[in-house]
Design a protein around this motif. Structure first.
Motif, PDB file in Angstrom:
ATOM      1  N   VAL A 188       0.836  -1.208   0.000  1.00 53.23           N
ATOM      2  CA  VAL A 188       0.000   0.000   0.000  1.00 53.23           C
ATOM      3  C   VAL A 188       0.869   1.255   0.000  1.00 53.23           C
ATOM      4  CG1 VAL A 188      -1.659   1.341   1.357  1.00 53.23           C
ATOM      5  CG2 VAL A 188      -1.997  -1.119   1.045  1.00 53.23           C
ATOM      6  N   MET A 189       1.960   1.227   0.768  1.00 56.75           N
ATOM      7  CA  MET A 189       2.859   2.383   0.800  1.00 56.75           C
ATOM      8  C   MET A 189       3.477   2.636  -0.579  1.00 56.75           C
ATOM      9  SD  MET A 189       4.742   1.824   4.494  1.00 56.75           S
ATOM     10  CE  MET A 189       5.912   3.155   4.226  1.00 56.75           C
ATOM     11  N   LYS A 190       3.804   1.577  -1.277  1.00 54.17           N
ATOM     12  CA  LYS A 190       4.375   1.735  -2.614  1.00 54.17           C
ATOM     13  C   LYS A 190       3.324   2.237  -3.608  1.00 54.17           C
ATOM     14  CE  LYS A 190       8.084  -1.534  -1.759  1.00 54.17           C
ATOM     15  NZ  LYS A 190       8.509  -2.940  -1.751  1.00 54.17           N
ATOM     16  N   LEU A 191       2.092   1.804  -3.451  1.00 51.82           N
ATOM     17  CA  LEU A 191       1.007   2.373  -4.259  1.00 51.82           C
ATOM     18  C   LEU A 191       0.896   3.876  -3.997  1.00 51.82           C
ATOM     19  CD1 LEU A 191      -1.833  -0.300  -3.827  1.00 51.82           C
ATOM     20  CD2 LEU A 191      -0.563   0.177  -5.925  1.00 51.82           C
ATOM     21  N   GLY A 192       1.012   4.246  -2.714  1.00 51.21           N
ATOM     22  CA  GLY A 192       0.921   5.658  -2.349  1.00 51.21           C
ATOM     23  C   GLY A 192       2.058   6.478  -2.924  1.00 51.21           C
ATOM     24  N   VAL A 193       3.265   5.928  -2.905  1.00 54.30           N
ATOM     25  CA  VAL A 193       4.425   6.637  -3.458  1.00 54.30           C
ATOM     26  C   VAL A 193       4.253   6.847  -4.959  1.00 54.30           C
ATOM     27  CG1 VAL A 193       6.867   6.364  -4.027  1.00 54.30           C
ATOM     28  CG2 VAL A 193       6.079   5.996  -1.693  1.00 54.30           C
ATOM     29  N   ILE A 249       8.348   4.315  -7.938  1.00 58.26           N
ATOM     30  CA  ILE A 249       8.664   5.663  -8.428  1.00 58.26           C
ATOM     31  C   ILE A 249       8.573   5.712  -9.953  1.00 58.26           C
ATOM     32  CG2 ILE A 249      10.488   7.385  -8.625  1.00 58.26           C
ATOM     33  CD1 ILE A 249      11.438   6.427  -5.816  1.00 58.26           C
ATOM     34  N   ALA A 250       9.105   4.677 -10.604  1.00 58.54           N
ATOM     35  CA  ALA A 250       9.098   4.639 -12.070  1.00 58.54           C
ATOM     36  C   ALA A 250       7.679   4.580 -12.626  1.00 58.54           C
ATOM     37  CB  ALA A 250       9.904   3.439 -12.563  1.00 58.54           C
ATOM     38  N   VAL A 251       6.807   3.822 -11.983  1.00 58.64           N
ATOM     39  CA  VAL A 251       5.413   3.740 -12.434  1.00 58.64           C
ATOM     40  C   VAL A 251       4.743   5.109 -12.329  1.00 58.64           C
ATOM     41  CG1 VAL A 251       3.130   2.826 -11.820  1.00 58.64           C
ATOM     42  CG2 VAL A 251       5.087   1.287 -12.018  1.00 58.64           C
ATOM     43  N   GLY A 252       5.022   5.835 -11.245  1.00 59.26           N
ATOM     44  CA  GLY A 252       4.473   7.179 -11.109  1.00 59.26           C
ATOM     45  C   GLY A 252       4.927   8.102 -12.214  1.00 59.26           C
ATOM     46  N   LEU A 253       6.214   8.059 -12.546  1.00 65.91           N
ATOM     47  CA  LEU A 253       6.747   8.904 -13.623  1.00 65.91           C
ATOM     48  C   LEU A 253       6.189   8.491 -14.984  1.00 65.91           C
ATOM     49  CD1 LEU A 253      10.488   9.149 -12.525  1.00 65.91           C
ATOM     50  CD2 LEU A 253       8.760  10.959 -12.414  1.00 65.91           C
ATOM     51  N   ALA A 254       6.035   7.188 -15.199  1.00 67.68           N
ATOM     52  CA  ALA A 254       5.522   6.695 -16.481  1.00 67.68           C
ATOM     53  C   ALA A 254       4.107   7.195 -16.736  1.00 67.68           C
ATOM     54  CB  ALA A 254       5.553   5.165 -16.500  1.00 67.68           C
ATOM     55  N   GLN A 255       3.306   7.310 -15.683  1.00 70.14           N
ATOM     56  CA  GLN A 255       1.940   7.800 -15.852  1.00 70.14           C
ATOM     57  C   GLN A 255       1.935   9.251 -16.331  1.00 70.14           C
ATOM     58  OE1 GLN A 255      -1.111   5.464 -13.162  1.00 70.14           O
ATOM     59  NE2 GLN A 255       0.093   6.846 -11.922  1.00 70.14           N
ATOM     60  N   VAL A 256       2.874  10.048 -15.835  1.00 70.48           N
ATOM     61  CA  VAL A 256       2.973  11.442 -16.280  1.00 70.48           C
ATOM     62  C   VAL A 256       3.397  11.510 -17.741  1.00 70.48           C
ATOM     63  CG1 VAL A 256       4.083  13.663 -15.907  1.00 70.48           C
ATOM     64  CG2 VAL A 256       3.522  12.215 -13.947  1.00 70.48           C
ATOM     65  N   ILE A 257       4.383  10.706 -18.102  1.00 71.67           N
ATOM     66  CA  ILE A 257       4.863  10.693 -19.488  1.00 71.67           C
ATOM     67  C   ILE A 257       3.732  10.335 -20.435  1.00 71.67           C
ATOM     68  CG2 ILE A 257       6.391   9.491 -21.104  1.00 71.67           C
ATOM     69  CD1 ILE A 257       8.363   9.175 -18.736  1.00 71.67           C
ATOM     70  N   ALA A 258       2.939   9.323 -20.071  1.00 66.76           N
ATOM     71  CA  ALA A 258       1.827   8.907 -20.920  1.00 66.76           C
ATOM     72  C   ALA A 258       0.770  10.003 -21.031  1.00 66.76           C
ATOM     73  CB  ALA A 258       1.202   7.626 -20.369  1.00 66.76           C
ATOM     74  N   ALA A 312       1.738  -9.471 -12.310  1.00 70.42           N
ATOM     75  CA  ALA A 312       2.045  -8.678 -11.117  1.00 70.42           C
ATOM     76  C   ALA A 312       2.269  -7.221 -11.483  1.00 70.42           C
ATOM     77  CB  ALA A 312       3.269  -9.248 -10.409  1.00 70.42           C
ATOM     78  N   ALA A 313       2.965  -6.981 -12.596  1.00 62.35           N
ATOM     79  CA  ALA A 313       3.195  -5.609 -13.051  1.00 62.35           C
ATOM     80  C   ALA A 313       1.877  -4.937 -13.427  1.00 62.35           C
ATOM     81  CB  ALA A 313       4.153  -5.611 -14.239  1.00 62.35           C
ATOM     82  N   ALA A 314       1.020  -5.658 -14.144  1.00 66.57           N
ATOM     83  CA  ALA A 314      -0.269  -5.086 -14.557  1.00 66.57           C
ATOM     84  C   ALA A 314      -1.139  -4.780 -13.350  1.00 66.57           C
ATOM     85  CB  ALA A 314      -0.982  -6.057 -15.496  1.00 66.57           C
ATOM     86  N   GLU A 315      -1.161  -5.684 -12.358  1.00 66.61           N
ATOM     87  CA  GLU A 315      -1.980  -5.441 -11.171  1.00 66.61           C
ATOM     88  C   GLU A 315      -1.530  -4.173 -10.448  1.00 66.61           C
ATOM     89  OE1 GLU A 315      -3.293  -8.481  -7.959  1.00 66.61           O
ATOM     90  OE2 GLU A 315      -1.570  -7.415  -7.095  1.00 66.61           O
ATOM     91  N   PHE A 316      -0.222  -4.008 -10.254  1.00 69.58           N
ATOM     92  CA  PHE A 316       0.263  -2.823  -9.551  1.00 69.58           C
ATOM     93  C   PHE A 316      -0.086  -1.554 -10.322  1.00 69.58           C
ATOM     94  CE2 PHE A 316       3.502   0.328  -8.397  1.00 69.58           C
ATOM     95  CZ  PHE A 316       3.361   0.322  -7.008  1.00 69.58           C
ATOM     96  N   VAL A 317       0.120  -1.576 -11.629  1.00 68.76           N
ATOM     97  CA  VAL A 317      -0.181  -0.402 -12.450  1.00 68.76           C
ATOM     98  C   VAL A 317      -1.671  -0.080 -12.421  1.00 68.76           C
ATOM     99  CG1 VAL A 317      -0.249   0.443 -14.840  1.00 68.76           C
ATOM    100  CG2 VAL A 317       1.812  -0.653 -13.947  1.00 68.76           C
ATOM    101  N   PHE A 318      -2.524  -1.091 -12.506  1.00 67.07           N
ATOM    102  CA  PHE A 318      -3.966  -0.845 -12.486  1.00 67.07           C
ATOM    103  C   PHE A 318      -4.417  -0.300 -11.131  1.00 67.07           C
ATOM    104  CE2 PHE A 318      -4.937  -4.249 -15.943  1.00 67.07           C
ATOM    105  CZ  PHE A 318      -4.408  -3.404 -16.895  1.00 67.07           C
ATOM    106  N   LEU A 319      -3.842  -0.817 -10.059  1.00 67.91           N
ATOM    107  CA  LEU A 319      -4.216  -0.334  -8.729  1.00 67.91           C
ATOM    108  C   LEU A 319      -3.749   1.100  -8.515  1.00 67.91           C
ATOM    109  CD1 LEU A 319      -3.551  -3.483  -6.498  1.00 67.91           C
ATOM    110  CD2 LEU A 319      -5.750  -2.565  -7.218  1.00 67.91           C
ATOM    111  N   VAL A 320      -2.557   1.438  -8.998  1.00 68.30           N
ATOM    112  CA  VAL A 320      -2.101   2.832  -8.928  1.00 68.30           C
ATOM    113  C   VAL A 320      -3.020   3.726  -9.754  1.00 68.30           C
ATOM    114  CG1 VAL A 320      -0.247   4.423  -9.537  1.00 68.30           C
ATOM    115  CG2 VAL A 320       0.306   2.228  -8.506  1.00 68.30           C
TER     116      VAL A 320
END
Length: 264
Positions: A78-83, A142-151, A177-185
């Motif tokens: 959850v903390m990583k989702l928040g970050v 952190i990378a997933v957060g940045l990728a969302q901005v780029i997109a 696992a990667a898709a689940e984390f990205v979808f939850l974020v």
């Protein structure tokens, strides 16, 4: 074509493309050249339908996380989702406040779709050489957060494709696992983005001219279609790579560049 049918088709298209790695924004912007341009409010509402769909699809996982915060593994996740969400918000909000707008022509979207398809093929090949892992690290968050901005800045890139493949390259190599984390974020990210855009439109008095019947039909279509697509995709990528989606993007990008006049 009637406006109601057009709204239905756009809602279905949003549900189909929001979570597939092929760019929902790109498809909506392109389709509205034929189905008719829609207001920002309409686009926000159908995106909210897709958000609701993925929330329903992950309701059991969300419930497990919410009720298992006493367990270190769940707290860490959850903390990583928040970050990841905070990175998106802290980087993306200044971009929004700076007045960034979606492009009004298809050409830059076509290039983003095409290049994104090539990127998917290369990234999946590179990720396949890494050790098998389903661990979400802080670097991945952190990378997933940045990728969302780029997109968001480059429509046609695809939020899910950018984030999933960057996560895989950084060690989260299990596709599911990667898709689940990205979808939850994406749930808090898209809720926040839609809410912010809605408040902007309300402040500017841009909500009074909508056809609520068409908006409702499109919203319902996005919810139903999005739910089906998310469940299907999560099962699909457990057994197959993303190659088919990448080839589709490449073909679509080339087709748009060849058959649409420059600047159309």
């Amino acid at each position: 074509m009637s406006d109601l049918l057009s709204a239905l088709l756009l809602g279905i298209l949003e549900g189909l493309t929001e979570f597939l790695p092929i760019s929902s924004t790109g498809h909506l912007l392109i389709s509205q050249h034929w189905l008719g341009a829609r207001s920002d409010f309409f686009n926000i509402v159908i995106q909210a339908g897709a958000i609701l769909a993925v929330t329903l699809a992950f309701r059991e996982r969300l419930w497990t996380l919410a009720n298992g915060l006493d367990q270190r593994e769940n707290r860490d996740y959850v903390m990583k989702l928040g970050v990841a969400f905070l990175v998106t918000a802290l980087v993306g909000l200044p971009v929004r406040l700076a007045g960034w707008q979606l492009p009004e022509t298809v050409t830059p979207i076509a290039w983003a779709v095409l290049i994104g398809g090539v990127w998917m093929l290369v990234a999946e090949r590179l990720a396949s050489r890494l050790p098998d892992s389903e661990t979400v690290t802080w670097k991945v968050a952190i990378a997933v957060g940045l990728a969302q901005v780029i997109a968001g800045v480059f429509p046609g890139t695809s939020r899910s494709a950018a984030a999933i493949f960057l996560a895989m390259l950084l060690g989260l190599t299990r596709r599911a696992a990667a898709a689940e984390f990205v979808f939850l974020v994406g749930i808090p990210t898209m809720f926040a983005a839609s809410g912010y855009a809605f408040m902007e439109l309300a402040r500017d008095g841009a909500l009074g001219s909508e056809n609520w019947g068409e908006v409702g039909v499109a919203f319902a279509a996005a919810v139903v279609t999005g739910f089906i697509v998310v469940k299907w995709l999560l099962d699909y990528i457990k057994r197959r790579p993303f190659t088919g989606f990448a080839l589709y993007r490449i073909a679509l990008g080339i087709g748009l560049l060849l058959f649409l006049p420059a600047g159309n």
